[in-house]
Write a protein that holds these residues in place. Structure first.
Motif, PDB file in Angstrom:
ATOM      1  N   ASP A 157      32.791 -23.475 -52.329  1.00  0.00           N
ATOM      2  CA  ASP A 157      32.212 -24.544 -51.499  1.00  0.00           C
ATOM      3  C   ASP A 157      30.715 -24.675 -51.768  1.00  0.00           C
ATOM      4  O   ASP A 157      30.187 -25.771 -51.909  1.00  0.00           O
ATOM      5  N   ARG A 158      30.025 -23.536 -51.845  1.00  0.00           N
ATOM      6  CA  ARG A 158      28.584 -23.552 -52.109  1.00  0.00           C
ATOM      7  C   ARG A 158      28.301 -24.061 -53.526  1.00  0.00           C
ATOM      8  O   ARG A 158      27.345 -24.791 -53.757  1.00  0.00           O
ATOM      9  N   VAL A 159      29.162 -23.691 -54.466  1.00  0.00           N
ATOM     10  CA  VAL A 159      28.990 -24.155 -55.843  1.00  0.00           C
ATOM     11  C   VAL A 159      29.082 -25.674 -55.903  1.00  0.00           C
ATOM     12  O   VAL A 159      28.261 -26.329 -56.554  1.00  0.00           O
ATOM     13  N   GLU A 160      30.065 -26.254 -55.203  1.00  0.00           N
ATOM     14  CA  GLU A 160      30.176 -27.714 -55.189  1.00  0.00           C
ATOM     15  C   GLU A 160      28.917 -28.334 -54.599  1.00  0.00           C
ATOM     16  O   GLU A 160      28.401 -29.333 -55.111  1.00  0.00           O
ATOM     17  N   MET A 161      28.387 -27.730 -53.532  1.00  0.00           N
ATOM     18  CA  MET A 161      27.155 -28.225 -52.930  1.00  0.00           C
ATOM     19  C   MET A 161      26.003 -28.183 -53.940  1.00  0.00           C
ATOM     20  O   MET A 161      25.211 -29.112 -54.040  1.00  0.00           O
ATOM     21  N   LEU A 162      25.922 -27.116 -54.732  1.00  0.00           N
ATOM     22  CA  LEU A 162      24.869 -27.015 -55.749  1.00  0.00           C
ATOM     23  C   LEU A 162      25.021 -28.096 -56.822  1.00  0.00           C
ATOM     24  O   LEU A 162      24.027 -28.698 -57.245  1.00  0.00           O
ATOM     25  N   PHE A 163      26.255 -28.332 -57.271  1.00  0.00           N
ATOM     26  CA  PHE A 163      26.490 -29.405 -58.239  1.00  0.00           C
ATOM     27  C   PHE A 163      25.969 -30.732 -57.686  1.00  0.00           C
ATOM     28  O   PHE A 163      25.260 -31.476 -58.371  1.00  0.00           O
ATOM     29  N   ASN A 164      26.313 -31.023 -56.453  1.00  0.00           N
ATOM     30  CA  ASN A 164      25.924 -32.297 -55.842  1.00  0.00           C
ATOM     31  C   ASN A 164      24.423 -32.373 -55.564  1.00  0.00           C
ATOM     32  O   ASN A 164      23.787 -33.383 -55.849  1.00  0.00           O
ATOM     33  N   ARG A 165      23.862 -31.323 -55.007  1.00  0.00           N
ATOM     34  CA  ARG A 165      22.437 -31.318 -54.644  1.00  0.00           C
ATOM     35  C   ARG A 165      21.547 -31.493 -55.864  1.00  0.00           C
ATOM     36  O   ARG A 165      20.565 -32.227 -55.846  1.00  0.00           O
TER      37      ARG A 165
END
Length: 139
Positions: free
Chosen positions: A25-33
Motif C-alpha cells: 500500500d505504501r509502495v503504491e502511494m510512493l509511485f503516485n506521490r
C-alpha cells in the motif's frame, strides 16, 4: 549526436528506493506521490530487485483498472510481498555507460528502467522515458 555521452548526464539521481519488507500500500502511494513507474528494491545498500507500477497492477483486481483508479484493494496487497512481485534478476549499468548502450539494452530487453550502480552503490536510475526526453532534445 555525440557517440559516448555517459548515462549520468540524463539519469535521475534522487532515487526512490524501497526495502523488500515494505508494505505494498505504501509502495503504491510512493509511485503516485513521486509520479514514477519504477523503484529499485534495496537491502543493506544493495539492489536486490526492481518493482514497477505495472508489477502492482498485475496483482490488482481488473475492476480497479476498468474504473480508471490507480488505487488497488488493500486486501490484494496484503496477500503478496514485494519479493513475490519484484523482478529479481536486475541488470545494472554504471554511470559512465553510454546513453547509446543503455538505449540498446532497454530496446533489446523486456524492461523499461535500469538502475545505475557505481562500486556497488546505487547512484541513479534511467528509464525509457528519460531516453525519449533526451532524444526529443536532440531533434
Amino acid at each position: 549526436m555525440v557517440p559516448h555521452i555517459p548515462i549520468s548526464t540524463i539519469m535521475t539521481k534522487n532515487i526512490i528506493a524501497i526495502s523488500p519488507r515494505e508494505d505494498l500500500d505504501r509502495v503504491e502511494m510512493l509511485f503516485n506521490r513521486h509520479k514514477i513507474k519504477h523503484m529499485p528494491v534495496v537491502s543493506h545498500g544493495v539492489i536486490v530487485g526492481m518493482l514497477s507500477f505495472t508489477d502492482l497492477m498485475r496483482i490488482s483486481f481488473a475492476e480497479s483498472a476498468a474504473e480508471g483508479s490507480r488505487t488497488v484493494n488493500s486486501v490484494v496487497y496484503n496477500a503478496f510481498t514485494i519479493e513475490q512481485v519484484m523482478a529479481k534478476d536486475v541488470v545494472t549499468v554504471t554511470s559512465d555507460t553510454s546513453i547509446k548502450d543503455v538505449a540498446k539494452l532497454l530496446a533489446d530487453r523486456e524492461f523499461h528502467a535500469v538502475p545505475v550502480v557505481d562500486d556497488g552503490v546505487p547512484v541513479g536510475i534511467v528509464s525509457s522515458t528519460d531516453l525519449l526526453y533526451y532524444l526529443v532534445k536532440q531533434i
